[in-house]
Write an enzyme that holds these catalytic residues in place. Structure first.
Site, PDB file in Angstrom:
ATOM      1  N   ASP A 136       1.335  -7.846   2.317  1.00  0.00           N
ATOM      2  CA  ASP A 136       1.232  -6.271   1.873  1.00  0.00           C
ATOM      3  C   ASP A 136       2.871  -5.811   1.937  1.00  0.00           C
ATOM      4  O   ASP A 136       3.426  -5.329   2.602  1.00  0.00           O
ATOM      5  CB  ASP A 136       0.532  -5.476   3.233  1.00  0.00           C
ATOM      6  CG  ASP A 136       0.415  -4.118   2.935  1.00  0.00           C
ATOM      7  OD1 ASP A 136       0.894  -3.407   1.839  1.00  0.00           O
ATOM      8  OD2 ASP A 136      -0.303  -3.497   3.558  1.00  0.00           O
ATOM      9  N   SER A 182       3.976   2.331   8.457  1.00  0.00           N
ATOM     10  CA  SER A 182       3.689   1.329   7.466  1.00  0.00           C
ATOM     11  C   SER A 182       5.139   0.983   6.474  1.00  0.00           C
ATOM     12  O   SER A 182       5.856   1.753   6.061  1.00  0.00           O
ATOM     13  CB  SER A 182       2.689   1.888   6.419  1.00  0.00           C
ATOM     14  OG  SER A 182       1.348   1.803   6.953  1.00  0.00           O
ATOM     15  N   HIS A 203       0.850  -1.139  -0.075  1.00  0.00           N
ATOM     16  CA  HIS A 203       0.097  -0.100   0.090  1.00  0.00           C
ATOM     17  C   HIS A 203       0.952   1.360  -0.271  1.00  0.00           C
ATOM     18  O   HIS A 203       0.369   2.415  -0.407  1.00  0.00           O
ATOM     19  CB  HIS A 203      -0.892  -0.019   0.851  1.00  0.00           C
ATOM     20  CG  HIS A 203      -0.516   0.194   2.469  1.00  0.00           C
ATOM     21  ND1 HIS A 203      -0.024  -0.715   3.366  1.00  0.00           N
ATOM     22  CD2 HIS A 203      -0.191   1.400   3.300  1.00  0.00           C
ATOM     23  CE1 HIS A 203       0.340  -0.131   4.446  1.00  0.00           C
ATOM     24  NE2 HIS A 203       0.298   0.949   4.589  1.00  0.00           N
TER      25      HIS A 203
END
Length: 752
Positions: free
Chosen positions: A222, A657, A86
């Protein structure tokens, strides 16, 4: 957990002087004095110098800020960079088209020549940090107005930063800590040639989609892989085919040994923003005002985008990154509200404030003079700010959430230049910049979709904004349009008449502006709607909002200083502000609800259990299903399956992230990609019982790269250490029945 244990944990959290287990986002520079002993007690085998050093390679030299809002880590001596799918989503999207749909199908460069450049993408290393509080605050009057103080701070910060990098290719900036009570210098090295190497298909990289976002159990692969390139001297250089793979001071070895409950974990990255020292009024503003408004607006917008994205592949690709960005915080805010309610956060803050008042009253005259009126003044400013906070949220989320209005507003500077009779060269330079921005904007824009959004968001803006902070034009529209159908007709008329809803027409408007003719834009209905909205916001909302926030900032700084004086034995960490931090904790599951026990890991078996070809969130690629059927897992399997993700107690937030999750030996064991929904309030209040960071197990990443994608050349670059890991240890009493129960609970929450 028993009732007695829950009560004990609750009252423990109320004790103001207790440093709660695993809470904190710590400055690497200060690990030696604040954290090293505790980290080693929890299982760290390294020293603070191994984590952060200026004089030799250390873990920090493998950590980068990826773009402007994520973290990445170096995993080879040839600049291979690992981050989240992402985080790389925007770059993957930019390289995608209906014909070459890398979002859906994934992308793997099988040679260096196939690695794709990404203009505008950067990777930033921290070279060193330094406490420069004395240089910034020396001689600064204590009673200085906040705006004047900030101006002086910015001037001194710029001077300190400039001096720090004179004669070098480095860059530097200064950031405040503890509300401006301390200041730190960060010297950086910024690389601008960062190329896409590999990305799994969205059915792996986004498996679970919005249904599973922020949730546990999680089965999302991810990750995406990039490579940093440098000039012939190994220093930053603009993109060039002649650039060479960057050779880092340190790259992370990758462990195949896996994790067990209680194992030490370290998260190293660039957390974005937290507000752990908010007062009760600040928490109430988030819980009662901002979060509900923003969730309501985004809920409406996301529903409309989703409908059009499902109906058109072109729209799906155009809006993929926008939708993901909107949806991410939309769901986070919902979890945050639930968590703050469950923790009774406002009341607990009030209790702390009452204890603080008692400490002040028991002190001498100096203490009372410094802190006696702080909390009452904070309360006054929050009350004054409340309507302006509402107006801000509705202006930024609803009004400017309409892309046509946001685009029309972006042209305001051109009108200003024309009306100010700016030099022709200055105007033409601005026009050329606007042309490029316009082309980029319309590449990912659907006027049909945006029209639907406008018809839905404009009435929300008109009804939600306090009447005295609403533009007269919008008040008139609100009076004239009293039903959804009326707003739809207004939007249809607006989009049919404007010249700002297509690239070709907008370029013609720019042609007129280039001639010095502003009339075409001034008479455009979209501009006529945008102009009063933005003008009212800037003239009536922003000044008071900014003034109250400045006062709150000043008071908050004093309050934090008081807290630190009140609790001298407590180790305080500064709120996150996108600077390099270390968080540490241990592998652990948790109890999300009464009667439910979540294990700390998930596996490939769980992916196949969730597989649902009728639900785009749970589609499984054919190749992955084949590998599962054949049990062709290579060296990445444990106990007949492949580990996918695990949870730990590290304190993380947005910006983490892509952060590496590192074991006690300094080896990469996972890639941080989320928090659990029950723990999203940790930006404001940390709960050790339920806050968990969600990590992609590196063995699943390796399995996808090697066995699924066949990109074994990338595996050969990496330094894999350790043998096959031990089988995960299930939580006590867990069995297949418990796992099914967990899945059911998760999906019920995901659709709430």
């Amino acid at each position: 957990m028993s009732l007695l244990r829950r009560l004990a944990a609750f009252w423990l959290l109320l004790l103001p002087a207790v440093a709660r287990a695993d809470e904190g986002m710590w400055l690497p520079l200060l690990l030696k004095q604040l954290n090293e002993a505790d980290m080693q007690k929890k299982g760290l085998k390294l020293s603070a110098e191994d984590i952060y050093s200026v004089n030799r390679g250390s873990l920090k030299d493998a950590i980068v800020q990826f773009g402007g809002g994520c973290t990445g880590e170096i995993i080879s001596n040839e600049g291979l960079l690992l981050t989240n799918h992402h985080c790389g989503y925007g770059q993957i999207q930019q390289h995608s088209s209906v014909e070459k749909d890398y979002l859906t199908n994934g992308y793997w460069a099988m040679s260096r020549e196939q690695e794709l450049p990404n203009p505008g993408l950067s990777a930033t290393f921290i070279v060193r940090m330094e406490d420069v509080t004395g240089q910034i605050l020396q001689g600064m009057p204590a009673n200085m107005q906040e705006a004047e103080r900030e101006k002086a701070v910015q001037q001194r910060s710029a001077q300190v930063a400039q001096k720090a990098v004179e004669g070098t290719h480095y860059k530097a900036f200064v950031r405040p800590m503890f509300g401006g009570g301390e200041y730190y210098l960060f010297v950086t090295e910024v690389f601008e040639d960062v190329r896409l190497v590999g990305a799994p298909p969205s059915s792996i990289g986004k498996f679970g989609g919005d249904t599973d976002n922020w949730m546990w159990p999680r089965h999302t692969g991810d990750f995406s892989i990039f490579r940093i390139y440098a000039g012939p001297d190994n220093k930053p250089a603009p993109y060039s085919p002649q650039n060479k793979p960057f050779q880092p001071r340190h790259s992370l070895p990758i462990s195949l040994s896996g994790v067990q409950p209680g194992d030490f974990t370290l998260v190293f990255g660039f957390p974005g923003r937290t507000n752990e020292y908010l007062t009760s009024w600040g928490v109430d503003e988030v819980y009662s005002v901002s979060d509900p408004a923003r969730v309501k607006i985004r809920d409406t917008k996301l529903r409309l985008l989703d409908q059009d994205m499902k109906a058109s592949d072109k729209v799906r690709i155009q809006y993929a990154a926008k939708y993901a960005s909107l949806a991410n915080y939309w769901k986070k805010w919902q979890g945050e509200m639930r968590g703050l309610k469950r923790l009774d956060a406002v009341r607990r803050k009030q209790q702390q404030e009452q204890q603080f008042r008692q400490w002040v009253q028991q002190g001498d005259a100096t203490r009372q003079a410094a802190y006696g009126q702080i909390l009452s003044q904070v309360e006054q400013q929050y009350k004054l700010a409340r309507p302006y906070v509402v107006a801000r949220d509705y202006a930024t989320e609803a009004a400017l959430g309409v892309e046509l209005i946001a685009y029309a507003n972006s042209l305001q500077n051109l009108v200003d230049l024309i009306q100010a009779k700016a030099p022709q060269a200055e105007l033409q330079a601005a026009i050329e910049k606007a042309r490029k921005g316009t082309s980029n904007f319309f590449r990912n824009y659907s006027a049909t979709t945006d029209q639907k959004v406008a018809a839905a968001l404009l009435p929300l803006y008109a009804e939600g904004t306090p009447a005295d902070l609403l533009p007269a034009y919008v008040k008139q529209l609100r009076t004239q349009h009293t039903s959804p159908d009326a707003w739809q007709r207004f939007a249809a008329s607006l989009y049919s008449r404007t010249k700002l809803a297509s690239d070709a027409d907008a370029q013609k408007v720019l042609d007129e502006l280039a001639k010095g003719n502003a009339a075409t834009l001034l008479n455009d209905p979209a501009y006529q709607l945008a102009a009063p909205i933005v003008a009212t916001y800037r003239q009536q909302v922003l000044p008071t909002y900014t003034q109250t926030q400045d006062q709150i900032t000043l008071l908050q700084r004093t309050y934090i200083a008081g807290l630190r004086q009140w609790q001298p034995e407590r180790k305080f960490y500064p709120d996150a502000n996108s600077t390099l931090r270390v968080a540490y904790g241990q592998v652990a599951g948790y109890e999300p609800a009464d009667g439910v026990q979540y294990e700390y890991y998930t596996t490939l078996d769980g992916i196949m259990e969730k597989a649902d070809p009728t639900n785009p969130d749970f589609e499984v690629p054919k190749r992955l299903a084949e590998l599962y059927q054949q049990k062709d897992y290579g060296p990445y399997a444990v106990n007949g399956t492949v580990p996918v993700a695990f949870t730990a107690t590290n304190h993380t937030t947005g910006g983490n992230s892509g952060s590496p999750v590192i074991n006690g030996r300094g080896e990469l064991i996972g890639i941080n990609f989320d928090r659990n929904w029950e723990g999203t309030m940790s930006d404001i209040m940390y709960d050790p019982e339920r806050v968990r960071n969600i990590t992609l197990d590196v063995r699943y990443m390796l399995f996808v790269v090697d066995k699924y994608a066949g990109a074994s050349h990338l595996i050969k670059e990496m330094n894999l250490v350790g043998g096959a890991g031990q089988a995960p240890t299930p939580a006590a009493g867990s069995d297949k029945k418990v796992k099914k129960q967990k899945l059911k609970v998760k999906r019920e929450k995901a659709t709430s």
